[in-house]
Structure formats: C-alpha cells, structure tokens
Design an enzyme around this catalytic site. Structure first.
Site, PDB file in Angstrom:
ATOM      1  N   GLU A 123       7.967 -14.979  -1.408  1.00 47.48           N
ATOM      2  CA  GLU A 123       7.366 -14.792  -0.086  1.00 47.48           C
ATOM      3  C   GLU A 123       6.156 -13.867  -0.167  1.00 47.48           C
ATOM      4  O   GLU A 123       5.116 -14.102   0.461  1.00 47.48           O
ATOM      5  CB  GLU A 123       8.376 -14.176   0.882  1.00 47.48           C
ATOM      6  CG  GLU A 123       9.607 -15.021   1.122  1.00 47.48           C
ATOM      7  CD  GLU A 123      10.754 -14.682   0.165  1.00 47.48           C
ATOM      8  OE1 GLU A 123      10.492 -14.463  -1.043  1.00 47.48           O
ATOM      9  OE2 GLU A 123      11.901 -14.655   0.611  1.00 47.48           O
ATOM     10  N   ASN A 145       8.708 -16.823  -7.154  1.00 45.87           N
ATOM     11  CA  ASN A 145       8.994 -15.503  -7.716  1.00 45.87           C
ATOM     12  C   ASN A 145       8.441 -15.402  -9.130  1.00 45.87           C
ATOM     13  O   ASN A 145       8.455 -16.378  -9.898  1.00 45.87           O
ATOM     14  CB  ASN A 145      10.484 -15.143  -7.642  1.00 45.87           C
ATOM     15  CG  ASN A 145      11.423 -16.195  -8.181  1.00 45.87           C
ATOM     16  OD1 ASN A 145      11.110 -17.376  -8.195  1.00 45.87           O
ATOM     17  ND2 ASN A 145      12.583 -15.771  -8.642  1.00 45.87           N
ATOM     18  N   CYS A 179       8.669 -11.201  -5.338  1.00 45.76           N
ATOM     19  CA  CYS A 179       9.323 -12.309  -4.641  1.00 45.76           C
ATOM     20  C   CYS A 179       8.318 -13.390  -4.247  1.00 45.76           C
ATOM     21  O   CYS A 179       7.123 -13.110  -4.050  1.00 45.76           O
ATOM     22  CB  CYS A 179      10.008 -11.809  -3.379  1.00 45.76           C
ATOM     23  SG  CYS A 179      11.428 -10.750  -3.679  1.00 45.76           S
TER      24      CYS A 179
HETATM   25  N1  THU Z   1      13.769 -13.475  -4.652  1.00 41.61           N
HETATM   26  C1  THU Z   1      12.711 -13.971  -3.960  1.00 41.61           C
HETATM   27  O1  THU Z   1      11.724 -14.440  -4.538  1.00 41.61           O
HETATM   28  N2  THU Z   1      12.763 -13.940  -2.620  1.00 41.61           N
HETATM   29  C2  THU Z   1      13.827 -13.470  -1.901  1.00 41.61           C
HETATM   30  O2  THU Z   1      13.732 -13.325  -0.688  1.00 41.61           O
HETATM   31  C3  THU Z   1      15.086 -13.161  -2.585  1.00 41.61           C
HETATM   32  C4  THU Z   1      14.941 -12.884  -4.041  1.00 41.61           C
HETATM   33  C5  THU Z   1      13.701 -13.479  -6.116  1.00 41.61           C
HETATM   34  C6  THU Z   1      13.507 -12.124  -6.716  1.00 41.61           C
HETATM   35  C7  THU Z   1      14.067 -12.341  -8.096  1.00 41.61           C
HETATM   36  O3  THU Z   1      13.041 -12.874  -8.924  1.00 41.61           O
HETATM   37  C8  THU Z   1      15.143 -13.369  -7.915  1.00 41.61           C
HETATM   38  O4  THU Z   1      14.898 -13.977  -6.662  1.00 41.61           O
HETATM   39  C9  THU Z   1      16.543 -12.812  -7.930  1.00 41.61           C
HETATM   40  O5  THU Z   1      16.663 -11.762  -7.045  1.00 41.61           O
END
Ligand code: THU
Length: 170
Positions: free
Chosen positions: A83, A70, A81
C-alpha cells in the site's frame, strides 16, 4: 534465495518500460478492475523472507491507478508494504487526491487487512476514501480509511490550538 524476475506481461499487458500509472477504461473500469490490478501487482511482490505476497492499486480522483507490491529487505525492518509503495508512487508523480485503494494477498479464506502503519499512511491523504480488501478469487469487502482508523491523527491536527509554553520547560 534468488531475486525473482519481473513479469511485466502480468500488469494489464503494459510493459515495465511504460508509464508508471495505468488509466482504467472499458472492462477494467470500477472496483472489479481495481481489484484485478491489485492482484496483478501482487505478482511482483519481493517477499523472500515472509513469503507473504501483497499487491495494491490506488485510484486517484482523476482516474489514474498506481500499483505497489511489498518489497522486503535482508535488514528486515526496512521492508515496505504494498500500500505504501502504491501511494508513494502516486504522490511522487503529483497525485495526492485518492478515491480508493484495492489490496490483494494469497489468503484464501480471509480478506487482506492493511497493517496499522498503512492505515496511518492512507490517513495522511484524507479519511474519507474507500478501501477494498480482497481475496484471490476477486471477492472483496468495502470499507473506508475512516472506518479502519477511527479517531485518527492527521495533518490537520498539527494546526490545532496548542498551549503556550516555553521550549524545554517542564
Ligand atoms: N504487508 C503488506 O504489504 N501490506 C499489509 O497491509 C500487510 C503486510 C506485507 C509486509 C511484509 O512484506 C509481508 O506482508 C508480511 O508481513
């Protein structure tokens, strides 16, 4: 808040200057290797606001692995995110056919579950591929994009039969 230094030594011994994908082989092969790679990718997370680190590793049908973490932003809604970063890296290098994605976080008692936006982002590239949701100890739950986003909307839906209507009518 300082920008954390990159730690390329954490990514399977590959330097950051090396090619952006990793070819899994030997001990790194299979689900365990993909999860290990997503855990390594989590080390690069840039999340000074949430302090919630996420890593992802997407495996293409021809065995290439692209990682993501992220990446947050002072303008909070611009954060991306893990993914989506991993998938976008693959797509931007010509890979759209995916076999699986592994996701990692620091949650000790829960398997990290992808957000709704990431589920839809995965769905763009098909519903029938695997998602491994892990814990830091390497344990995981296996599911599919289809199971995470049932009755989904995808690119095919845009081609379905529509009613004829004159634009701007109604
Ligand atoms: N986050 C992800 O990278 N993937 C997910 O599927 C859930 C949330 C990140 C976004 C943000 O930077 C942090 O986690 C908190 O939400």
């Amino acid at each position: 808040m300082s920008t954390p230094q990159l730690r390329p030594e954490l990514v399977n011994g590959h330097s950051s200057a090396a090619k952006s994908h990793i070819q899994l082989h030997g001990m790194q092969e299979g689900v365990t290797g993909l999860i290990r790679t997503s855990l390594d990718a989590k080390e690069f997370a840039y999340c000074p606001y949430s302090k919630f680190r996420v890593g992802a590793a997407v495996l293409t049908r021809d065995g290439k692995v692209f990682t993501g973490c992220n990446v947050e932003n002072a303008c909070h809604n611009l954060g991306i995110c893990a993914e989506r970063i991993a998938i976008s890296k693959a797509v931007s290098e010509g890979y759209r056919d995916f076999k699986a994605i592994a996701i990692a976080s620091d949650l000790s008692d829960q398997f990290i579950s992808p957000c709704g936006g990431c589920r839809q982002f995965m769905r763009e590239f098909g519903a029938r591929w695997d998602v491994y949701m892990s814990k830091p100890d390497g344990s995981y739950v296996e599911t599919t994009v289809d199971a995470l986003l049932p009755q989904s909307f995808g690119p095919e839906d845009l081609q379905m039969k529509k009613v004829q209507r004159i634009p701007n009518e109604f």
